[in-house]
Design a protein around this motif. Structure first.
Motif, PDB file in Angstrom:
ATOM      1  N   GLY A   1      40.218  46.426  83.362  1.00  0.00           N
ATOM      2  CA  GLY A   1      39.296  47.555  83.368  1.00  0.00           C
ATOM      3  C   GLY A   1      38.014  47.234  84.133  1.00  0.00           C
ATOM      4  N   LEU A   2      37.485  46.025  83.900  1.00  0.00           N
ATOM      5  CA  LEU A   2      36.179  45.672  84.478  1.00  0.00           C
ATOM      6  C   LEU A   2      36.247  45.540  85.996  1.00  0.00           C
ATOM      7  CD1 LEU A   2      34.896  43.075  81.879  1.00  0.00           C
ATOM      8  CD2 LEU A   2      33.853  45.253  82.424  1.00  0.00           C
ATOM      9  N   ARG A   3      37.380  45.089  86.530  1.00  0.00           N
ATOM     10  CA  ARG A   3      37.414  44.810  87.967  1.00  0.00           C
ATOM     11  C   ARG A   3      37.327  46.070  88.811  1.00  0.00           C
ATOM     12  NH1 ARG A   3      41.878  45.148  90.990  1.00  0.00           N
ATOM     13  NH2 ARG A   3      41.569  43.215  92.122  1.00  0.00           N
ATOM     14  N   GLU A   4      37.523  47.233  88.177  1.00  0.00           N
ATOM     15  CA  GLU A   4      37.410  48.484  88.928  1.00  0.00           C
ATOM     16  C   GLU A   4      35.978  49.018  88.933  1.00  0.00           C
ATOM     17  OE1 GLU A   4      39.939  49.397  90.560  1.00  0.00           O
ATOM     18  OE2 GLU A   4      41.329  47.977  89.611  1.00  0.00           O
TER      19      GLU A   4
ATOM     20  N   SER B   1      32.788  34.997  96.260  1.00  0.00           N
ATOM     21  CA  SER B   1      34.172  34.533  96.240  1.00  0.00           C
ATOM     22  C   SER B   1      34.865  35.074  94.993  1.00  0.00           C
ATOM     23  CB  SER B   1      34.210  33.014  96.227  1.00  0.00           C
ATOM     24  OG  SER B   1      33.705  32.546  95.001  1.00  0.00           O
ATOM     25  N   ALA B   2      36.194  35.007  95.027  1.00  0.00           N
ATOM     26  CA  ALA B   2      36.950  35.521  93.889  1.00  0.00           C
ATOM     27  C   ALA B   2      36.556  34.789  92.614  1.00  0.00           C
ATOM     28  CB  ALA B   2      38.440  35.363  94.150  1.00  0.00           C
ATOM     29  N   ARG B   3      36.365  33.460  92.733  1.00  0.00           N
ATOM     30  CA  ARG B   3      36.050  32.691  91.537  1.00  0.00           C
ATOM     31  C   ARG B   3      34.694  33.113  90.974  1.00  0.00           C
ATOM     32  NH1 ARG B   3      36.004  26.458  92.322  1.00  0.00           N
ATOM     33  NH2 ARG B   3      33.783  26.824  92.466  1.00  0.00           N
ATOM     34  N   ARG B   4      33.748  33.329  91.894  1.00  0.00           N
ATOM     35  CA  ARG B   4      32.416  33.720  91.448  1.00  0.00           C
ATOM     36  C   ARG B   4      32.454  35.092  90.775  1.00  0.00           C
ATOM     37  NH1 ARG B   4      27.143  32.476  91.925  1.00  0.00           N
ATOM     38  NH2 ARG B   4      25.794  34.284  91.849  1.00  0.00           N
ATOM     39  N   ILE B   5      33.190  36.022  91.377  1.00  0.00           N
ATOM     40  CA  ILE B   5      33.264  37.355  90.761  1.00  0.00           C
ATOM     41  C   ILE B   5      33.865  37.255  89.369  1.00  0.00           C
ATOM     42  CG2 ILE B   5      34.329  39.631  90.928  1.00  0.00           C
ATOM     43  CD1 ILE B   5      34.251  39.375  93.905  1.00  0.00           C
ATOM     44  N   MET B   6      34.949  36.461  89.282  1.00  0.00           N
ATOM     45  CA  MET B   6      35.634  36.336  87.999  1.00  0.00           C
ATOM     46  C   MET B   6      34.735  35.750  86.912  1.00  0.00           C
ATOM     47  SD  MET B   6      39.451  34.890  87.794  1.00  0.00           S
ATOM     48  CE  MET B   6      39.398  34.113  89.349  1.00  0.00           C
ATOM     49  N   PHE B   7      34.111  34.616  87.222  1.00  0.00           N
ATOM     50  CA  PHE B   7      33.424  33.885  86.158  1.00  0.00           C
ATOM     51  C   PHE B   7      31.957  34.259  86.013  1.00  0.00           C
ATOM     52  CE2 PHE B   7      37.120  31.247  87.031  1.00  0.00           C
ATOM     53  CZ  PHE B   7      37.631  31.146  85.747  1.00  0.00           C
ATOM     54  N   VAL B   8      31.331  34.771  87.084  1.00  0.00           N
ATOM     55  CA  VAL B   8      29.918  35.117  86.969  1.00  0.00           C
ATOM     56  C   VAL B   8      29.721  36.603  86.714  1.00  0.00           C
ATOM     57  CG1 VAL B   8      27.685  35.048  88.132  1.00  0.00           C
ATOM     58  CG2 VAL B   8      29.309  33.184  88.441  1.00  0.00           C
TER      59      VAL B   8
ATOM     60  N   ASP C   1      32.584  45.758  92.913  1.00  0.00           N
ATOM     61  CA  ASP C   1      32.618  46.127  94.335  1.00  0.00           C
ATOM     62  C   ASP C   1      31.377  45.604  95.035  1.00  0.00           C
ATOM     63  OD1 ASP C   1      34.996  47.390  94.121  1.00  0.00           O
ATOM     64  OD2 ASP C   1      34.142  49.389  93.778  1.00  0.00           O
ATOM     65  N   ALA C   2      30.233  45.779  94.386  1.00  0.00           N
ATOM     66  CA  ALA C   2      28.966  45.344  94.969  1.00  0.00           C
ATOM     67  C   ALA C   2      29.002  43.849  95.244  1.00  0.00           C
ATOM     68  CB  ALA C   2      27.808  45.677  94.039  1.00  0.00           C
ATOM     69  N   ALA C   3      29.489  43.095  94.276  1.00  0.00           N
ATOM     70  CA  ALA C   3      29.543  41.641  94.442  1.00  0.00           C
ATOM     71  C   ALA C   3      30.480  41.283  95.587  1.00  0.00           C
ATOM     72  CB  ALA C   3      30.020  40.993  93.144  1.00  0.00           C
ATOM     73  N   ARG C   4      31.585  42.030  95.673  1.00  0.00           N
ATOM     74  CA  ARG C   4      32.556  41.723  96.711  1.00  0.00           C
ATOM     75  C   ARG C   4      31.957  42.012  98.094  1.00  0.00           C
ATOM     76  NH1 ARG C   4      37.146  44.552  94.874  1.00  0.00           N
ATOM     77  NH2 ARG C   4      37.655  42.853  93.453  1.00  0.00           N
ATOM     78  N   VAL C   5      31.253  43.136  98.189  1.00  0.00           N
ATOM     79  CA  VAL C   5      30.615  43.492  99.462  1.00  0.00           C
ATOM     80  C   VAL C   5      29.577  42.443  99.838  1.00  0.00           C
ATOM     81  CG1 VAL C   5      29.086  45.156 100.561  1.00  0.00           C
ATOM     82  CG2 VAL C   5      31.048  45.946  99.247  1.00  0.00           C
TER      83      VAL C   5
END
Lengths: 377, 513
Positions: A239-242, A255-262, A247-251
């Protein structure tokens, strides 16, 4: 919450749906006590506080959880100070005069010397005595054994909690974040472990590894009980990844790891903490159960489950050998359950509890004010 | 739908296969299956070891030995299901067949009772949310939830089993027990029924008074040595049942429904004496047949009374008929109690703490009622300990479920339409609250064959739990795998059923292929 029904004339059955629609619309429009005014009190209470503060404040309002917290800390302190610490080569003696493997002479058939009935009530007075929880048939001090058992049971509970939370969070987060093939593979592996009943899995593992000491046993049990948590975390992360902030973090190039854990995991901390707590309360029962079957902690170590296994047959002759470890298991499981309940309420404000008295009064007052305002306008 | 089913089934089978491999490897490494022979002092030690190695294929390493086992399982397609042999040379399929029977016998009553009482308690607490009753039940369910099963079982064995047997030597209550029970009954009922202070007081007085009267009567007439309900008591209870069922299904305002219930009770009382005359010749199947007949009669009576809604009357009739029939059967069982308890083989201590039945009972009597009483006395304690623990989870779950439904908009709409509280709760809220509970129930029935390992061991039932425990203790892989295969496949099957029932009950949920 049940809404008290005020006496009202029954609707004429013949009237159509259109009538009912206007009626419900009307009630909503004219409703002077909107959700707004109710929520504003709660919002005011947590104005300017950080998320963590709000959670802590809500947790401390849960009386059962607070009392449980105090009791659990007391049990931990007593268990570890009385018998001291004797693990990993560190030896610190405790304040209790007997060691758990000390064998003394059996006094008075091993009856407990603890008495809480004062003399004027016909009891033996309030006293602690030499063997407060009694002795077994060869002269072990039950208090020392139970305290030592509590230590290793608590150790197992916390190690299992840490190990399975770690695995569950990592598996769940990776699975929910990457989806696709990784998700399928990880979730099928989870399914494989979920289909094996937990008691069966832990008993088989206990049969194999319990000879290697309680610490190894704890790690192995942790490796067996992460599955439920992994599924819950996955659901939350899906749910959260949508959400926009991901999106902002990805833009921004994270990195994937940072988005996941931070970015994502701190938002599902509630799910993790609550379920890890409940898992721990289940673990104390699991440890006791496999101990009772004889697949748990092995001699010379003791745990609460092992004590009960050793003394089940002695129940009719020396019931105290059975009662004390049993009562401690219940206390620990109960307090952790209550703490888990308190945490759930604290993290999930949708599951509102009854407000305390002051808050209830404030709410009623605000409602009355709103009504007056609506009437005068 | 078919694609969904077959995909799910295939995926589950693969998962089951992988899990069986994991269990096989883990259990094969759990210890040394030759342990007892290595330390034996028998002269033909080497020969015994070689025999066991040949029997269990121990010369093949475990990762490969699994495929020998799997080959036996796959022979099911050519009609030779083979799960291997246990250490003592017994066929695992035979061991499983008897163990499953015992376990299902033990667990089915416990699960049903836990579901019924759990839902009842959950619903009453949800309707009285945040009342003293709710808080008490919540605290108690937390307590039961935290109780280890062996703790409950051992305590029940000691205090309820042995205590009740002692009580039966002189079955009477001292005055303070009656007083205490009356106070507790009063407190509980006023909590459940609620209302203002006056209504609560009246409820408490009635409930407490009734409890005290019943207990005094039981005590004075030494009812427990020779219990029975009798036709007068049945009439009172039956009318009570008729009113209760009518209140819940259609409301007392629906006179046709109420008359249906009362007619059914009258029929029940009319067949009471004929039933008792023929009861000695009945078997389990004829009793089940009579139960079906009873429900059919109830339906017919409701249909004949008719009224605005024949369906509602028929439902009232069927429910009342079933409950009244149940009361008549209970009465018949009670009449066998004295014969049973005072027989030589029981000797006045009827509550069994060991095993699933009195050994050698069939030598003394083959009367269906006596045998039923015997099963009852042996089921009582394990059932109690299982119910106490799983009750907590069910009541919490159904409470949360009903609260969830009660906050929905359609409940508000139903109230706004002017429907009375009974209709809102029973027809709109309760039914929808049952949907998520169904899933849990399906899961639990799936886990049922796994047995209650600890409860079975304490009460010495030789069901699946004991089979697993013995197999693991001896590192006897074949019975252990048999245990896992049965529990695993039943669990998979019931998970699938749970999903299907969910989609069937809740039209908002659609299966995605």
């Amino acid at each position: 919450m049940t809404i008290p029904l005020s006496p009202q004339p029954p609707l004429n059955e013949g009237e159509g749906d259109a009538d009912r629609d206007t009626l419900s619309d009307d009630t909503i429009l004219k409703d002077p006590v909107g959700e707004k005014s109710e929520n504003s009190i709660e919002l005011k209470e947590i104005e300017g506080l950080s998320q963590g503060r709000i959670v802590i404040r809500r947790f401390f309002r849960h009386r059962g959880a607070l009392i449980s917290m105090i009791v659990l800390v007391a049990v931990i302190v007593v268990a570890f100070t009385s018998e001291g610490i004797d693990a990993l080569g560190i030896k610190i003696p405790g304040w209790w005069k007997y060691n758990y493997d000390f064998i003394g002479s059996v006094v008075n058939g091993g009856h407990p010397t603890l008495s809480v009935v004062p003399e004027w009530l016909g009891g033996q007075g309030i006293r602690w005595g030499d063997h407060p929880f009694g002795q077994d048939e060869i002269g072990h001090d039950t208090f020392a054994q139970v305290m030592r058992g509590t230590q290793s049971s608590l150790m197992i509970v916390f190690v299992v909690g840490i190990v399975s939370t770690f695995i569950g969070v990592v598996v769940g987060a990776v699975s929910g974040f990457f989806r696709g093939a990784i998700d399928t593979i990880l979730m099928r592996i989870t399914d494989v472990f979920i289909i094996i009943p937990l008691l069966v899995l832990t008993a088989v593992l206990g049969r194999t590894y319990s000879h290697s000491g309680p610490f190894v046993l704890a790690i192995v049990l942790g490796l067996a009980s992460w599955t439920g948590l992994a599924r819950l975390v996955r659901g939350d992360v899906l749910g959260l990844r949508e959400r926009e902030f991901v999106d902002a973090a990805r833009v921004a190039g994270a990195s994937a790891r940072r988005i996941m854990f931070v970015h994502i995991l701190p938002n599902s901390i509630g799910v993790v903490i609550v379920n890890a707590t409940l898992l721990m309360s289940a673990t104390i029962l699991t440890e006791a159960a496999i101990g009772f079957l004889g697949f748990g902690v092995k001699a010379p170590d003791v745990s609460l489950g092992k004590l009960i296994y050793d003394f089940e047959t002695a129940f009719t002759v020396r019931p105290w050998l059975f009662w004390w470890p049993g009562v401690l298991i219940v206390i620990i499981a109960l307090t952790i359950n209550f703490i888990g309940d308190g945490l759930r309420d604290a993290f999930d404000p949708r599951q509102k509890r009854a407000l305390n008295r002051a808050a209830r009064l404030a709410k009623a007052e605000a409602r009355a004010k709103a009504r007056v305002a609506a009437a005068t306008s | 739908m078919l694609t969904f089913l077959s995909r799910r089934l295939l995926a589950s089978l693969l998962v089951l296969l992988a899990a069986s491999y994991v269990v096989y490897i883990l259990s094969a490494n759990a210890g040394d299956p030759l342990d007892d022979l290595r330390t034996t002092t028998a002269k033909n030690k080497e020969e015994l070891i070689q025999q066991r190695i040949a029997l269990l294929h121990l010369d093949v390493p475990a990762p490969l030995r699994y495929f020998i086992w799997l080959g036996g399982v796959l022979k099911v397609f050519i009609g030779q299901f083979d799960l291997g042999k246990s250490r003592s040379g017994q066929n695992v399929t035979d061991m499983l067949a008897s163990a499953v029977g015992v376990t299902v016998q033990l667990l089915i009553t416990a699960t049903l009772l836990a579901i019924i009482f759990g839902i009842l308690i959950g619903i009453t607490t949800a309707l009285r949310q945040y009342s003293g009753y709710d808080y008490t039940v919540t605290t108690l369910s937390f307590l039961f939830f935290s109780l280890p099963s062996f703790f409950v079982a051992v305590i029940l064995k000691q205090y309820v089993g042995i205590g009740f047997n002692n009580f039966l030597q002189a079955p009477g209550f001292p005055w303070w027990v009656i007083l205490l029970a009356a106070l507790i009954a009063g407190a509980v009922w006023q909590g459940i029924l609620g209302g203002n202070a006056r209504r609560r007081l009246i409820t408490a007085a009635i409930a407490g008074g009734a409890t005290a009267v019943v207990m005094t009567y039981v005590s004075l007439t030494v009812w427990f040595s020779n219990p029975s309900l009798g036709i007068a008591m049945l009439a009172v209870l039956g009318v009570g049942v008729a009113f209760l069922v009518t209140t819940l299904t259609s409301g007392l305002a629906n006179r046709k429904s109420l008359y249906t219930g009362l007619t059914v009770v009258a029929i029940g009382l009319a067949v009471y004496y004929p039933f008792n005359l023929i009861s000695d010749y009945l078997t389990i199947w004829s009793v089940i047949g009579l139960a079906v007949l009873t429900v059919a009669v109830g339906l017919l009576v409701g249909y004949l009374w008719g009224g605005t809604d024949r369906g509602v009357s028929a439902r009232t009739g069927a429910l009342t008929a079933f409950l009244v029939g149940f009361l008549i059967v209970v009465d018949r069982l009670m009449r066998s109690w004295n014969n049973y308890a005072t027989s030589d083989i029981i000797n006045g201590r009827p509550i069994g703490t060991v095993g699933s039945g009195t050994p050698n009972l069939s030598d003394v009597t083959t009367n269906f009622w006596i045998e039923s009483v015997d099963s009852f006395t042996h089921l009582l304690l394990p059932t109690m300990s299982l119910v106490l623990i799983s009750l907590a989870a069910y009541s919490r779950y159904s409470r949360a479920s009903l609260l969830d439904v009660l906050n929905q908009d359609y409940i508000r709409t139903a109230r706004a339409k002017g429907l009375n509280e009974r209709t809102v709760i029973m027809r709109h809220a309760f039914r929808n609250a049952l949907i998520p509970i169904t899933t849990i129930v399906a899961f639990d029935f799936g886990g049922l064959v796994g047995g209650a390992i600890i409860t079975e061991i304490i009460f010495a039932w030789s069901g699946m739990g004991k089979l697993f425990n013995d197999a693991l203790r001896l590192v006897d892989v074949n019975p252990l795998m048999g245990f896992f295969l049965v529990t695993g496949s039943v669990a998979v099957l019931f998970n699938l059923l749970a999903d299907l029932s969910y989609t069937a009950l809740d039209p908002r949920i659609r299966v995605t292929v």
